[in-house]
Scaffold this active site. Structure first.
Site, PDB file in Angstrom:
ATOM      1  N   ALA A 161       0.839  -1.200   0.000  1.00 50.42           N
ATOM      2  CA  ALA A 161       0.000   0.000   0.000  1.00 50.42           C
ATOM      3  C   ALA A 161       0.871   1.245   0.000  1.00 50.42           C
ATOM      4  CB  ALA A 161      -0.924  -0.001   1.219  1.00 50.42           C
ATOM      5  N   ASP A 162       0.296   2.330  -0.475  1.00 51.27           N
ATOM      6  CA  ASP A 162       0.975   3.616  -0.424  1.00 51.27           C
ATOM      7  C   ASP A 162      -0.065   4.717  -0.271  1.00 51.27           C
ATOM      8  OD1 ASP A 162       3.955   4.505  -0.910  1.00 51.27           O
ATOM      9  OD2 ASP A 162       2.652   6.094  -1.658  1.00 51.27           O
TER      10      ASP A 162
END
Length: 186
Positions: free
Chosen positions: A64-65
């Site tokens: 994730a970012d």
């Protein structure tokens, strides 16, 4: 497998109650100019997954970012205290969007991804408030120079959307996607 260095993402994923391992991902975090925010966070999440998945070919790998967007400007992690100050000054008294992209690699190697957005409105912040927050060191490893789950919770006037998207992993959507993709295996 969680492809992340973020202790916050680890804590969030633990809420799902599934066992998982963590492998730090050292992916390139540069975003091509002009990339829309929803595409940017998915691109970065995919890079994190791709950097880890070859070492764990039989695992589901999740990455994730998160980025903050204010006035069309993407705000990543500040590199200096001055940059953190400028980001927080820009967010003061305003509404901004927080985007988190999630990528999931399946054991057979295909990758799927999605992005979630939450709108956050800050109270008006004075320079002393901002400087005191920066002095804690808390904003230096966080998109937009703040962690909503920490002292910056005091800055938040309103939030519209999934709180955990702002922290760094939209858990309810992530769990639904993992289930749709066959996790946990029967």
């Amino acid at each position: 497998m969680l492809a992340s260095r973020s202790p916050r993402r680890r804590q969030i994923l633990e809420l799902a109650g599934w066992p998982f391992d963590v492998q730090e991902s050292h992916a390139d975090e540069t975003i091509p100019p002009g990339t829309p925010p929803d595409e940017a966070v998915q691109l970065l999440a995919r890079r994190k997954v791709e950097a880890v998945m070859s070492s764990f070919p039989d695992a589901y790998v999740l990455g994730a970012d998160t980025i903050v967007v204010c006035d069309g400007r993407l705000l990543g992690k500040p590199r200096t205290e001055e940059e953190a100050f400028a980001m927080l000054r820009q967010l003061s008294g305003r509404t901004h969007d927080v985007w988190t992209g999630v990528a999931i690699a399946l054991p057979q190697g295909s990758i799927t991804s999605f992005a979630e957005k939450t709108a956050v409105t800050f109270w008006e912040l004075d320079d002393e408030e901002i400087a005191a927050y920066i002095a804690t060191g808390e904003p230096m490893d966080k998109a937009g120079a703040y962690g909503i789950q920490g002292r910056a919770a005091l800055f938040v006037k309103r939030i519209e959307g999934d709180y955990l998207t702002v922290v760094g992993l939209p858990l309810s959507r992530t769990v639904r996607e993992l289930r749709r993709l066959g996790w946990p295996p029967a």
